[in-house]
Write a protein that holds these residues in place. Structure first.
Motif, PDB file in Angstrom:
ATOM      1  N   TYR A   1       0.837  -1.192   0.000  1.00  0.00           N
ATOM      2  CA  TYR A   1       0.000   0.000   0.000  1.00  0.00           C
ATOM      3  C   TYR A   1       0.875   1.246   0.000  1.00  0.00           C
ATOM      4  CZ  TYR A   1      -3.364   3.523   1.511  1.00  0.00           C
ATOM      5  OH  TYR A   1      -4.135   4.651   1.592  1.00  0.00           O
ATOM      6  N   ASP A   2       0.572   2.167  -0.899  1.00  0.00           N
ATOM      7  CA  ASP A   2       1.324   3.420  -1.011  1.00  0.00           C
ATOM      8  C   ASP A   2       0.500   4.541  -0.382  1.00  0.00           C
ATOM      9  OD1 ASP A   2       3.653   4.937  -2.308  1.00  0.00           O
ATOM     10  OD2 ASP A   2       1.904   6.024  -3.064  1.00  0.00           O
ATOM     11  N   TRP A   3       0.953   5.032   0.764  1.00  0.00           N
ATOM     12  CA  TRP A   3       0.187   6.018   1.520  1.00  0.00           C
ATOM     13  C   TRP A   3       0.016   7.361   0.808  1.00  0.00           C
ATOM     14  CZ3 TRP A   3      -2.293   5.438   6.284  1.00  0.00           C
ATOM     15  CH2 TRP A   3      -2.185   4.160   6.843  1.00  0.00           C
ATOM     16  N   PRO A   4       1.070   7.919   0.195  1.00  0.00           N
ATOM     17  CA  PRO A   4       0.896   9.229  -0.460  1.00  0.00           C
ATOM     18  C   PRO A   4      -0.146   9.227  -1.573  1.00  0.00           C
ATOM     19  CG  PRO A   4       3.222   8.782  -0.122  1.00  0.00           C
ATOM     20  CD  PRO A   4       2.488   7.509   0.210  1.00  0.00           C
ATOM     21  N   THR A   5      -0.249   8.117  -2.303  1.00  0.00           N
ATOM     22  CA  THR A   5      -1.188   8.074  -3.429  1.00  0.00           C
ATOM     23  C   THR A   5      -2.468   7.309  -3.111  1.00  0.00           C
ATOM     24  OG1 THR A   5      -0.173   6.052  -4.332  1.00  0.00           O
ATOM     25  CG2 THR A   5       0.730   8.185  -5.052  1.00  0.00           C
ATOM     26  N   ASP A   6      -2.546   6.715  -1.911  1.00  0.00           N
ATOM     27  CA  ASP A   6      -3.711   5.927  -1.515  1.00  0.00           C
ATOM     28  C   ASP A   6      -4.017   4.852  -2.562  1.00  0.00           C
ATOM     29  OD1 ASP A   6      -5.879   5.065  -0.002  1.00  0.00           O
ATOM     30  OD2 ASP A   6      -7.274   6.491  -0.926  1.00  0.00           O
ATOM     31  N   SER A   7      -2.975   4.120  -2.930  1.00  0.00           N
ATOM     32  CA  SER A   7      -3.136   3.096  -3.966  1.00  0.00           C
ATOM     33  C   SER A   7      -2.164   1.952  -3.693  1.00  0.00           C
ATOM     34  CB  SER A   7      -2.878   3.682  -5.354  1.00  0.00           C
ATOM     35  OG  SER A   7      -1.536   4.136  -5.452  1.00  0.00           O
ATOM     36  N   LEU A   8      -2.346   0.849  -4.412  1.00  0.00           N
ATOM     37  CA  LEU A   8      -1.447  -0.288  -4.285  1.00  0.00           C
ATOM     38  C   LEU A   8      -0.255  -0.102  -5.207  1.00  0.00           C
ATOM     39  CD1 LEU A   8      -4.017  -3.234  -4.160  1.00  0.00           C
ATOM     40  CD2 LEU A   8      -2.811  -2.137  -2.254  1.00  0.00           C
ATOM     41  N   GLY A   9       0.941  -0.438  -4.706  1.00  0.00           N
ATOM     42  CA  GLY A   9       2.158  -0.230  -5.453  1.00  0.00           C
ATOM     43  C   GLY A   9       2.871  -1.521  -5.802  1.00  0.00           C
ATOM     44  N   GLU A  10       4.162  -1.584  -5.516  1.00  0.00           N
ATOM     45  CA  GLU A  10       5.005  -2.701  -5.922  1.00  0.00           C
ATOM     46  C   GLU A  10       4.623  -3.992  -5.203  1.00  0.00           C
ATOM     47  OE1 GLU A  10       8.966  -1.746  -4.772  1.00  0.00           O
ATOM     48  OE2 GLU A  10       8.481  -1.595  -2.642  1.00  0.00           O
ATOM     49  N   TRP A  11       4.948  -5.110  -5.853  1.00  0.00           N
ATOM     50  CA  TRP A  11       4.722  -6.416  -5.257  1.00  0.00           C
ATOM     51  C   TRP A  11       5.904  -6.796  -4.362  1.00  0.00           C
ATOM     52  CZ3 TRP A  11       0.401  -9.463  -5.642  1.00  0.00           C
ATOM     53  CH2 TRP A  11      -0.569  -9.068  -6.580  1.00  0.00           C
ATOM     54  N   PHE A  12       5.626  -7.518  -3.294  1.00  0.00           N
ATOM     55  CA  PHE A  12       6.675  -8.027  -2.419  1.00  0.00           C
ATOM     56  C   PHE A  12       6.217  -9.357  -1.825  1.00  0.00           C
ATOM     57  CE2 PHE A  12       3.805  -5.910   0.428  1.00  0.00           C
ATOM     58  CZ  PHE A  12       3.906  -6.561   1.648  1.00  0.00           C
ATOM     59  N   GLU A  13       7.176 -10.106  -1.328  1.00  0.00           N
ATOM     60  CA  GLU A  13       6.886 -11.418  -0.750  1.00  0.00           C
ATOM     61  C   GLU A  13       7.155 -11.440   0.744  1.00  0.00           C
ATOM     62  OE1 GLU A  13       9.044 -14.484  -2.730  1.00  0.00           O
ATOM     63  OE2 GLU A  13       7.646 -14.564  -4.432  1.00  0.00           O
ATOM     64  N   ILE A  14       6.365 -12.209   1.470  1.00  0.00           N
ATOM     65  CA  ILE A  14       6.645 -12.549   2.868  1.00  0.00           C
ATOM     66  C   ILE A  14       7.058 -14.013   2.877  1.00  0.00           C
ATOM     67  CG2 ILE A  14       5.724 -12.813   5.189  1.00  0.00           C
ATOM     68  CD1 ILE A  14       3.757 -10.594   4.584  1.00  0.00           C
ATOM     69  N   PRO A  15       8.326 -14.293   3.144  1.00  0.00           N
ATOM     70  CA  PRO A  15       8.793 -15.682   3.085  1.00  0.00           C
ATOM     71  C   PRO A  15       8.318 -16.493   4.284  1.00  0.00           C
ATOM     72  CG  PRO A  15      10.546 -14.264   3.869  1.00  0.00           C
ATOM     73  CD  PRO A  15       9.403 -13.351   3.491  1.00  0.00           C
TER      74      PRO A  15
END
Length: 204
Positions: free
Chosen positions: A97-111
């Motif tokens: 989640y990108d707070w400044p734009t109130d939108s979803l951003g880059e993908w990431f993984e939780i291993p």
């Protein structure tokens, strides 16, 4: 906001509690919850814990802003998307989640790891409390939290802190008293020495 009344625990006490839980877990993943207001030092504490624990991952609750302020967490899918896969030994993938734009951003993984340390405001909210093997509330005076926030984000963000973020936190504190459910309370205002590193004054 009522102040926590319990005695503060040191970094080493909290770290040793996690290590003891690791020794006793019999192969099951451990989930650690670190809560506190913005600027209290929870992010720095969580990072230092992760740096001193093998097979661990640090998860920021801010990456999963998936609830509405009026929903009382009932619309949140954080536990289903992030915590339950960890408990099942699975790696999960998410959009940050990108707070400044109130939108979803880059993908990431939780291993899939042995110990997951989750930090963020509302980590000790009612719908998440059952997941934590070790839970920590990071205490810090309001004035210092605001000072740290302005130093980090800039004077232009003062009104956002004073008029929006801090009042929202106050409502959470008043309604849910997260420190009452914490196994440990940490003094985020001070400095402490940690194993292999210097625990510097936290800012987030």
């Amino acid at each position: 906001m009522s102040e926590p009344s319990r005695t503060y625990s040191s970094f080493d006490v909290i770290l040793n509690a996690i290590r003891s839980a690791v020794d006793e877990r019999s192969g099951s993943p451990l989930l650690i919850g670190v809560d506190g207001a913005a600027g209290s030092g929870k992010s720095t504490l969580a990072k230092n814990l992760a740096d001193n624990i093998d097979d661990s991952a640090l998860i920021h609750l801010d990456d999963f802003h998936d609830w509405d302020d009026d929903s009382n967490w009932t619309l949140s899918t954080f536990a289903e998307r992030a915590l339950e896969p960890l408990l099942a030994g699975l790696t999960s993938k998410h959009q940050r989640y990108d707070w400044p734009t109130d939108s979803l951003g880059e993908w990431f993984e939780i291993p899939a790891v042995g110990v997951a340390i989750v930090e963020g405001v509302t980590t000790l909210r009612p719908d998440l409390r059952k997941f934590w093997n070790v839970s920590v509330w990071v205490d810090c005076p309001r004035e210092l939290r605001l000072k740290r926030g302005i130093e980090r984000d800039g004077e232009d963000m003062r009104s956002k802190w004073v008029d929006d973020w801090m009042p929202g936190e106050d409502r959470y504190f008043e309604n849910d008293r997260p420190w009452d459910s914490a196994g440990y309370i940490f003094d985020g205002a001070g400095m402490a020495e940690v194993t292999g590193a210097i625990f510097k004054p936290p800012i987030a």
